[in-house]
Enzyme design. Sequence first.
Site, PDB file in Angstrom:
ATOM      1  N   HIS A  10     -19.370  25.872  25.352  1.00  0.00           N
ATOM      2  CA  HIS A  10     -17.978  26.632  25.020  1.00  0.00           C
ATOM      3  C   HIS A  10     -17.889  27.058  23.742  1.00  0.00           C
ATOM      4  CE1 HIS A  10     -15.665  24.870  28.602  1.00  0.00           C
ATOM      5  NE2 HIS A  10     -16.910  24.958  28.992  1.00  0.00           N
ATOM      6  N   GLU A  45     -15.767  27.061  21.419  1.00  0.00           N
ATOM      7  CA  GLU A  45     -15.158  25.962  20.353  1.00  0.00           C
ATOM      8  C   GLU A  45     -16.312  24.972  19.931  1.00  0.00           C
ATOM      9  OE1 GLU A  45     -13.713  26.896  23.118  1.00  0.00           O
ATOM     10  OE2 GLU A  45     -11.729  26.971  23.021  1.00  0.00           O
ATOM     11  N   CYS A  92     -10.051  24.112  26.246  1.00  0.00           N
ATOM     12  CA  CYS A  92      -9.991  23.369  27.339  1.00  0.00           C
ATOM     13  C   CYS A  92      -9.951  22.050  26.932  1.00  0.00           C
ATOM     14  CB  CYS A  92     -11.409  23.567  28.384  1.00  0.00           C
ATOM     15  SG  CYS A  92     -12.726  23.042  27.566  1.00  0.00           S
ATOM     16  N   CYS A 138     -13.164  21.136  24.697  1.00  0.00           N
ATOM     17  CA  CYS A 138     -12.977  21.595  23.349  1.00  0.00           C
ATOM     18  C   CYS A 138     -11.739  20.965  22.548  1.00  0.00           C
ATOM     19  CB  CYS A 138     -12.934  23.017  23.506  1.00  0.00           C
ATOM     20  SG  CYS A 138     -14.433  23.989  24.143  1.00  0.00           S
TER      21      CYS A 138
HETATM   22 ZN   LIG Z   1     -13.890  24.544  26.266  1.00  0.00          ZN
END
Ligand SMILES: [Zn+2]
Length: 158
Positions: free
Chosen positions: A55, A57, A85, A88
């Site tokens: 992801h 991040e 999320c 992250c």
């Molecule tokens: Zn994430």
Amino acid sequence: MNQDIHARYMQRAINLAKKSVEAGGGPFGALIVKDGEVVALGHNRVTLDKDPTAHAEVSVIRKACKKLDTFDLSGCDIYTSCEPCPMCLSAIYWAHIDNIYYGCTKADAKDIGFDDSFIYDQIDLKPEKRSIPTSHILRDQALEAFHLWVAKDDKTEY
Ligand SMILES: [Zn+2]
């Protein structure tokens, strides 16, 4: 730090998200700032790298840690084009990042097919109630690694 600076960093994260879409990644971008300097830029690389953890991040945290040669990003802020999320958010906590700025909300992400609210709900459940069958086995043997850690005098704590 004034609001204009936050907006400028966030706009860069949004631009990274847009570029990510063009490059074949997911529509998420992030950057990490320390002492007014951009340390690292990142975007979603899940499909590009065949890495479900890539992801924006997590990607930018990995880059910032490499660049600063540390696993501790205390003193850093993260600007991410979307509310983190659960993975992250956890990574941000593990990295000891000071402040989070986000653009889209998790509800916005859900609207386009990225439903992490499901994972947030799973976290609240007891392990045996979660959708992925989870079994608790060999605790005593597993604890041996913890005992080694506790007894080790020269460990690097984090
Ligand atoms: Zn994430």
